[in-house]
Write a protein that holds these residues in place. Structure first.
Motif, PDB file in Angstrom:
ATOM      1  N   ASN A  48       0.809  -1.231   0.000  1.00 41.43           N
ATOM      2  CA  ASN A  48       0.000   0.000   0.000  1.00 41.43           C
ATOM      3  C   ASN A  48       0.838   1.275   0.000  1.00 41.43           C
ATOM      4  O   ASN A  48       0.364   2.342   0.367  1.00 41.43           O
ATOM      5  CB  ASN A  48      -0.961   0.028   1.197  1.00 41.43           C
ATOM      6  N   SER A  49       2.112   1.170  -0.419  1.00 45.48           N
ATOM      7  CA  SER A  49       2.971   2.352  -0.519  1.00 45.48           C
ATOM      8  C   SER A  49       3.336   2.607  -1.970  1.00 45.48           C
ATOM      9  O   SER A  49       3.741   1.685  -2.693  1.00 45.48           O
ATOM     10  CB  SER A  49       4.243   2.165   0.313  1.00 45.48           C
ATOM     11  N   SER A  50       3.236   3.838  -2.385  1.00 48.68           N
ATOM     12  CA  SER A  50       3.548   4.197  -3.768  1.00 48.68           C
ATOM     13  C   SER A  50       5.038   4.410  -3.976  1.00 48.68           C
ATOM     14  O   SER A  50       5.481   4.666  -5.090  1.00 48.68           O
ATOM     15  CB  SER A  50       2.786   5.471  -4.157  1.00 48.68           C
ATOM     16  N   LYS A  51       5.809   4.342  -2.914  1.00 51.08           N
ATOM     17  CA  LYS A  51       7.248   4.577  -2.989  1.00 51.08           C
ATOM     18  C   LYS A  51       7.994   3.256  -2.953  1.00 51.08           C
ATOM     19  O   LYS A  51       7.549   2.287  -2.350  1.00 51.08           O
ATOM     20  CB  LYS A  51       7.674   5.449  -1.812  1.00 51.08           C
ATOM     21  N   ALA A  52       9.151   3.211  -3.603  1.00 49.76           N
ATOM     22  CA  ALA A  52      10.017   2.039  -3.569  1.00 49.76           C
ATOM     23  C   ALA A  52      11.465   2.517  -3.579  1.00 49.76           C
ATOM     24  O   ALA A  52      11.753   3.688  -3.854  1.00 49.76           O
ATOM     25  CB  ALA A  52       9.742   1.127  -4.756  1.00 49.76           C
ATOM     26  N   PHE A  53      12.374   1.598  -3.253  1.00 45.14           N
ATOM     27  CA  PHE A  53      13.797   1.905  -3.288  1.00 45.14           C
ATOM     28  C   PHE A  53      14.480   0.853  -4.147  1.00 45.14           C
ATOM     29  O   PHE A  53      14.318  -0.354  -3.920  1.00 45.14           O
ATOM     30  CB  PHE A  53      14.396   1.901  -1.881  1.00 45.14           C
ATOM     31  N   VAL A  54      15.244   1.328  -5.146  1.00 46.92           N
ATOM     32  CA  VAL A  54      15.998   0.432  -6.011  1.00 46.92           C
ATOM     33  C   VAL A  54      17.467   0.771  -5.849  1.00 46.92           C
ATOM     34  O   VAL A  54      17.903   1.873  -6.211  1.00 46.92           O
ATOM     35  CB  VAL A  54      15.563   0.571  -7.485  1.00 46.92           C
ATOM     36  N   LEU A 186      11.217   4.005   6.392  1.00 45.87           N
ATOM     37  CA  LEU A 186      11.373   4.512   5.031  1.00 45.87           C
ATOM     38  C   LEU A 186      10.034   4.769   4.356  1.00 45.87           C
ATOM     39  O   LEU A 186       9.943   5.565   3.425  1.00 45.87           O
ATOM     40  CB  LEU A 186      12.169   3.502   4.188  1.00 45.87           C
ATOM     41  N   PHE A 187       8.995   4.074   4.831  1.00 42.72           N
ATOM     42  CA  PHE A 187       7.705   4.136   4.152  1.00 42.72           C
ATOM     43  C   PHE A 187       6.621   4.814   4.986  1.00 42.72           C
ATOM     44  O   PHE A 187       5.441   4.722   4.664  1.00 42.72           O
ATOM     45  CB  PHE A 187       7.255   2.717   3.776  1.00 42.72           C
ATOM     46  N   ASP A 188       7.026   5.483   6.058  1.00 48.50           N
ATOM     47  CA  ASP A 188       6.034   6.104   6.937  1.00 48.50           C
ATOM     48  C   ASP A 188       5.063   6.989   6.172  1.00 48.50           C
ATOM     49  O   ASP A 188       3.860   6.971   6.385  1.00 48.50           O
ATOM     50  CB  ASP A 188       6.730   6.949   8.015  1.00 48.50           C
ATOM     51  N   GLU A 189       5.608   7.801   5.255  1.00 47.00           N
ATOM     52  CA  GLU A 189       4.778   8.816   4.617  1.00 47.00           C
ATOM     53  C   GLU A 189       3.905   8.263   3.498  1.00 47.00           C
ATOM     54  O   GLU A 189       3.016   8.947   3.009  1.00 47.00           O
ATOM     55  CB  GLU A 189       5.664   9.945   4.057  1.00 47.00           C
ATOM     56  N   THR A 190       4.130   7.018   3.082  1.00 50.75           N
ATOM     57  CA  THR A 190       3.365   6.495   1.953  1.00 50.75           C
ATOM     58  C   THR A 190       2.360   5.429   2.343  1.00 50.75           C
ATOM     59  O   THR A 190       1.657   4.913   1.492  1.00 50.75           O
ATOM     60  CB  THR A 190       4.310   5.931   0.883  1.00 50.75           C
ATOM     61  N   GLN A 191       2.298   5.083   3.599  1.00 51.24           N
ATOM     62  CA  GLN A 191       1.285   4.128   4.054  1.00 51.24           C
ATOM     63  C   GLN A 191       0.077   4.911   4.561  1.00 51.24           C
ATOM     64  O   GLN A 191       0.144   5.581   5.593  1.00 51.24           O
ATOM     65  CB  GLN A 191       1.862   3.238   5.150  1.00 51.24           C
ATOM     66  N   LEU A 192      -0.986   4.823   3.812  1.00 51.28           N
ATOM     67  CA  LEU A 192      -2.175   5.628   4.090  1.00 51.28           C
ATOM     68  C   LEU A 192      -3.351   4.734   4.428  1.00 51.28           C
ATOM     69  O   LEU A 192      -3.465   3.617   3.924  1.00 51.28           O
ATOM     70  CB  LEU A 192      -2.526   6.502   2.877  1.00 51.28           C
ATOM     71  N   SER A 193      -4.239   5.227   5.259  1.00 49.62           N
ATOM     72  CA  SER A 193      -5.484   4.520   5.552  1.00 49.62           C
ATOM     73  C   SER A 193      -6.626   5.523   5.578  1.00 49.62           C
ATOM     74  O   SER A 193      -6.434   6.685   5.939  1.00 49.62           O
ATOM     75  CB  SER A 193      -5.395   3.768   6.881  1.00 49.62           C
ATOM     76  N   LYS A 194      -7.818   5.054   5.189  1.00 47.42           N
ATOM     77  CA  LYS A 194      -8.956   5.960   5.066  1.00 47.42           C
ATOM     78  C   LYS A 194      -9.547   6.279   6.429  1.00 47.42           C
ATOM     79  O   LYS A 194      -9.719   5.421   7.273  1.00 47.42           O
ATOM     80  CB  LYS A 194     -10.037   5.351   4.167  1.00 47.42           C
ATOM     81  N   LYS A 195      -9.845   7.560   6.615  1.00 48.63           N
ATOM     82  CA  LYS A 195     -10.481   8.024   7.845  1.00 48.63           C
ATOM     83  C   LYS A 195     -11.598   8.993   7.477  1.00 48.63           C
ATOM     84  O   LYS A 195     -11.576   9.609   6.417  1.00 48.63           O
ATOM     85  CB  LYS A 195      -9.472   8.732   8.762  1.00 48.63           C
ATOM     86  N   THR A 196     -12.568   9.095   8.370  1.00 47.57           N
ATOM     87  CA  THR A 196     -13.608  10.103   8.207  1.00 47.57           C
ATOM     88  C   THR A 196     -13.117  11.355   8.913  1.00 47.57           C
ATOM     89  O   THR A 196     -12.965  11.366  10.136  1.00 47.57           O
ATOM     90  CB  THR A 196     -14.939   9.614   8.796  1.00 47.57           C
ATOM     91  N   VAL A 197     -12.855  12.393   8.138  1.00 44.29           N
ATOM     92  CA  VAL A 197     -12.103  13.542   8.652  1.00 44.29           C
ATOM     93  C   VAL A 197     -12.987  14.716   9.051  1.00 44.29           C
ATOM     94  O   VAL A 197     -12.516  15.654   9.713  1.00 44.29           O
ATOM     95  CB  VAL A 197     -11.056  14.009   7.617  1.00 44.29           C
ATOM     96  N   TYR A 198     -14.262  14.664   8.637  1.00 43.65           N
ATOM     97  CA  TYR A 198     -15.169  15.730   9.079  1.00 43.65           C
ATOM     98  C   TYR A 198     -16.561  15.153   9.282  1.00 43.65           C
ATOM     99  O   TYR A 198     -17.158  14.588   8.347  1.00 43.65           O
ATOM    100  CB  TYR A 198     -15.233  16.883   8.064  1.00 43.65           C
ATOM    101  N   SER A 199     -17.076  15.291  10.518  1.00 43.35           N
ATOM    102  CA  SER A 199     -18.413  14.810  10.874  1.00 43.35           C
ATOM    103  C   SER A 199     -18.569  13.395  10.325  1.00 43.35           C
ATOM    104  O   SER A 199     -17.708  12.553  10.507  1.00 43.35           O
ATOM    105  CB  SER A 199     -19.465  15.775  10.327  1.00 43.35           C
TER     106      SER A 199
END
Length: 992
Positions: A48-54, A186-199
């Protein structure tokens, strides 16, 4: 014009966020030099991360599509084909007509078809764990099968991160914990999960490394009167995400379009940007049925530069906007995540939302009746009895699907393919008799989440369990003394039934063909077990040996390895194949719990306790390791590496899902009970818990030459050889529970149980076994069946084996040849009589255990045969007798556990005559005749010393634990004892 000015004012407010980043310390690069060396010539990706390291260079999985990420399906990782082709320099093409992918790599040519698990490589067929497929319009291929077999690479997995290279284990999970933490960072910023952010109206992806700021933190960080409705930041606070809802600015989709077009066309000349701002991009998208416009900009101020993405959309005809900002030097790290967040924004009415302004999680707009975790995916299955629905909720994204029923779903059971749900047609009632009860069971296909079948049952379904051989078991919720029924999943017909109390939760043991239950409407509460086979109840069930002795609640869970019953009151009982040792009390946790989840491969487990707490325990010792605070009162908890997923309840009884990261599970310093120990003894003695916590030690024997004590563990079907000199243990697993041990000429003779001891299992129906074990090598020499239920065992110098029966009331004691294993003779005896052989008088003594007054009987033996019918003592209630007895090493006396001493003699007229009585009874006795001493172990951790020639008391010692077996050897008293934690251990008694 007025609206434009209002929007302009709000954009100026959002720009204030950029001021927060210029004064913050720079974050240390997670990729340390040591880590970089380990990752040379490797490819690193993350689910679930759009980043990779080669080869240590950061790349995007797909630079033109921020939603292109590696995904997991049924434990198989799938990656975009374009990424694989580019990274591994392979020729990979899809034939759109045939849907066949051709892979050329070196001398290898492979073909695989979309949707098929078959792949050919140079003409040889290879079975893939998952097929290639299209995901969001992009071709994905399975890593396992292609990366390893075609590209010849090794795959190392640590949580969600995969390291692909030439080494199978580039890191050690035990010694490289710091590096592995850097790896996941290394992947902290690219691992995302859906949340309800307003009401309950707006959902968006949020970085998993971000936490929601509380109101005090928002007020401290954001200047001005207009504060965001929600905001998130990471631990270093060098990136931030804020969401605003403007109740007084009315807008429509056209205005959002005009705003973004104005910025795109006029750039710095527009009213929305400063002259020093650098516009990077603009975008207007119709995504998730929502019109979203955003622009990216680099802003400058006196302290530095800040990257931000500013998004605008419409909620209830009002302006909703958000800003993602970070320092410009971190833009490459965060820009793709910011774009994914923008693409994920969705406006609507969600049943998933923040549980309240004070908690963060996936809100459930209903009361949870029961919950299970999908073992292969990120889904929770939740029954909603009030609304007659079953929900499937993705705890990461908040996505939810539901199935409606005509009746109320209540409890669930699951196997590999299906979910089984009880459907209640009328309220549970103790006054609804069996003939008036009815209900139903729904069968849900786990792959499709659709109803596969439904059938009616002639019971009020309450507890539910599914077996490994295709049968479903239902306990009734009505009728007081009612029925536990079995149903064939193939025919949906009722098979068998037995009696049970109403409203009992049931659970199927993970390895035994046995169902356990705890009574709910009976005081004191009790535990029951029912043996089953092919849908039939083998017996009417049996209960625990305790009736009010230990606290219990109606709910419980069996540990994943099947060793324990964890009752929600915090009380733990052992599980054993041997029914006589089943449901024995083990220990009690320091706190009761509402739910429990096990991580047995990490030797730990977690409980949810009152006070918004998750407690972590050591699985070997049951000691608490840590406590974690959660936002609500945990009702159900599950472990899904590396998180605890909890269904919690707020103060106003709203349910929501929250996740707690527990990546550092730590390691216990105690023995796991399966080998050599290390540390962990709390008795103050220099010993360790080498014996498992759930052990039921039924007998022991001290080796005559070595510092080794042999022990039979009926609960785990094992024999242990414990060297108390080296503090190590060797074990031998048996196919039946062992109970009693005899030793002769370097061999252990062990009785094996095939059924519980019972007064109603008579001679023709009894069975058991005997194992003969080489004591030196701890290996099985032979094993043979016998036609009695073995209770106690003795062996003479010629290898003849004597076994008393444990069942049938008036039954037999039999003699077997250790060489031919054939029965040689038998005599009449009372069931469950302990026997002991006197080698000098050639007599076998037996003491009955279930008759009052208790008596001793002697059988004369000659050439492995019983001479006559045996004779009993001349006393019948005249002297106190207990069930245990020992013969002194010189064969002169019988020492009875009540403290009474009788004579031994070959002359019947002088045999079993009263000699004396000790001042205290005992649990066990040990002799040191060379020094005219013997020692008795008493309850209460006391050891008494006596003069053998006079039976006079000499001194008293204390033991660390409650002594169960006592031996004297080479000037030392050695005991098998029980600690205060109810753990068996060997201790040396201090005799000074």
């Amino acid at each position: 014009m007025k609206i434009k000015k209002q929007i302009l004012a709000l954009i100026i407010i959002t720009c204030q966020i950029t001021m927060l980043f210029t004064m913050l310390p720079a974050k240390v690069d997670a990729a340390t030099d040591t880590l970089k060396k380990r990752l040379n010539n490797s490819v690193v990706i993350c689910t679930n991360s759009s980043k990779a390291f080669v080869n240590n260079k950061q790349v995007w999985v797909n630079s033109s599509n921020p939603l292109s990420v590696p995904v997991v399906d049924d434990k198989t990782t799938l990656i975009p084909m374009t990424f694989a082709a580019t990274t591994f320099k392979a020729d990979m093409k899809l034939n759109k007509k045939s849907n066949v992918i051709t892979v050329k790599y070196g001398r290898k040519t492979c073909k695989l078809k979309l949707g098929s698990k078959n792949m050919s490589m140079n003409g040889k067929n290879i079975k893939l764990s998952e097929p290639a497929r299209k995901i969001r319009g992009e071709i994905y291929i399975p890593m396992q099968g292609i990366v390893d077999k075609v590209f010849g690479k090794k795959i190392f997995t640590y949580f969600n991160v995969k390291v692909i290279g030439n080494k199978a284990k580039p890191f050690s999970v035990n010694t490289d914990k710091r590096l592995l933490k850097d790896l996941t960072n290394l992947f902290d910023e690219t691992q995302l999960s859906k949340k309800t952010v307003y009401s309950d109206k707006v959902q968006a992806l949020v970085p998993e490394s971000f936490t929601r700021m509380d109101q005090n933190e928002i007020k401290a960080e954001f200047a001005g009167e207009d504060l965001p409705d929600s905001a998130y930041t990471n631990d270093s606070a060098n990136a931030m995400l804020a969401f605003y809802y403007s109740d007084d600015v009315k807008v429509d989709k056209g205005m959002i379009n005009d705003l973004i077009k104005d910025i795109a066309i006029n750039k710095n000349k527009s009213d929305y940007l400063e002259s020093s701002d650098k516009l990077l991009s603009t975008s207007i998208k119709e995504t998730n049925r929502t019109t979203v416009g955003y622009y990216e900009v680099i802003s400058k101020n006196s302290d530095g530069k800040v990257y931000s993405l500013n998004l605008y959309t419409v909620v209830n005809n009002r302006l909703f906007y958000c800003t993602f900002a970070c320092e410009k030097k971190d833009m490459n790290k965060w820009q793709n995540a910011a774009r994914r967040i923008a693409d994920s924004v969705s406006v609507g009415k969600f049943s998933v939302a923040e549980a309240s302004p004070d908690v963060e999680g996936v809100k459930l707009g209903y009361k949870v009746t029961d919950a299970l975790m999908d073992s292969k995916d990120t889904y929770l299955y939740i029954t909603d009895k009030e609304n007659k629905k079953l929900h499937k909720v993705n705890y990461l994204t908040g996505e939810e699907a539901s199935i409606s029923f005509d009746f109320s779903p209540e409890r669930m059971a699951v196997d590999d393919k299906c979910l089984y749900v009880t459907l209640v047609k009328k309220p549970h009632s103790p006054y609804t008799s069996d003939e008036k009860q009815d209900g139903a069971v729904a069968i849900i296909d786990l792959n499709t989440f659709k109803i596969k079948g439904q059938f009616d049952v002639a019971t009020d379904p309450y507890g539910i369990a599914v077996s490994r051989d295709g049968y479903l078991y239902l306990s009734s919720g009505s009728g007081q003394i009612t029925t536990l029924k079995s149903y064939s999943l193939k025919s949906k017909q009722e098979m068998h039934s037995t009696w049970i109390d109403d409203a009992d939760i049931i659970a199927m043991h993970p390895t035994l063909d046995r169902i356990y239950s705890f009574t709910s409407g009976v005081s004191p509460m009790d535990t029951y077990a029912f043996n089953v086979k092919n849908g039939n109840f083998i017996d009417g069930g049996y209960d625990s040996p305790y009736h009010g002795g230990y606290s219990m609640s109606a709910n419980f869970k069996i540990s994943a390895d099947g060793k324990y019953l964890f009752n929600n009151a915090g009380t733990i009982f052992g599980c054993s194949n041997a029914t006589d040792y089943d449901m024995k009390y083990i220990t009690k946790l320091d706190a009761s719990f509402t739910s429990i989840t096990f991580v047995t491969d990490k030797n730990t487990f977690f409980t949810s306790a009152s006070g918004k707490v998750i407690n972590q325990y050591d699985y070997s010792t049951f000691r608490k390791l840590k406590s974690y605070a959660i936002q609500g009162e945990g009702q159900y908890i599950f472990y899904k590496d590396p998180k605890i997923v909890a269904i919690s309840k707020t103060a106003n009884n709203s349910y929501f899902i929250e996740a707690l990261g527990v990546t550092d599970l730590g390691s216990s310093t105690t023995s796991d009970g399966n080998g050599t120990g290390t540390t962990g003894d709390t008795t103050g003695n220099n010993n360790t818990y080498l014996i498992p916590a759930n052990a039921a030690i039924s007998d022991t024997f001290m080796d005559p030459e070595q510092p080794i004590m042999y022990a039979a563990d009926a609960a785990n079907s094992k024999i242990y050889a414990i060297n108390y000199g080296t503090n190590t243990k060797t074990e031998l697993s048996l196919n039946l529970p062992p109970e009693r041990i005899a030793y002769k000429n370097g061999k252990l003779y062990v009785t094996l149980l095939k059924h519980g001891h019972s007064s109603y299992v008579f001679d023709g129906d009894q069975s058991g076994g005997v194992a003969i074990i080489d004591a030196q090598s701890m290996s099985l020499i032979s094993q043979f069946d016998i036609d009695i239920d073995p209770f106690d065992i003795e062996v003479d110098k010629d290898g003849y084996i004597y076994i008393s029966s444990g069942s049938g009331q008036w039954t037999s004691v039999k003699v077997y040849s250790g060489l031919t294993k054939q029965e040689l003779d038998s005599a009449f005896i009372r069931e469950q009589s302990y026997i002991i052989l006197n080698p000098v008088t050639s007599k076998l003594y037996a003491i009955d255990t279930d008759i009052s007054p208790r008596d001793i009987e002697a059988f004369v033996i000659k050439d492995s045969e019983f001479v006559g019918n045996g004779h009993d003592s001349p006393y019948h209630g005249d002297y106190a007798m207990d069930i245990n007895m020992r013969i002194s090493p010189d064969s002169k006396y019988i020492f009875n556990g009540a403290g009474t001493i009788f004579s031994c003699s070959s002359d019947q007229n002088l045999d079993m005559r009263y000699v004396s009585k000790l001042n205290k009874g005992f649990v066990d006795i040990a002799f040191d005749l060379e020094n005219d001493r013997f020692y008795t172990a008493l309850k209460g951790k006391y050891i008494y010393s006596y003069q053998y020639s006079t039976f006079a008391g000499v001194s008293t010692y204390r033991s660390k634990g409650e002594v169960k077996y006592l031996y004297y050897r080479n000037g030392e008293l050695i005991a098998m004892s029980l600690s205060e934690e109810n753990r068996y251990f060997i201790e040396k008694i201090e005799m000074e």
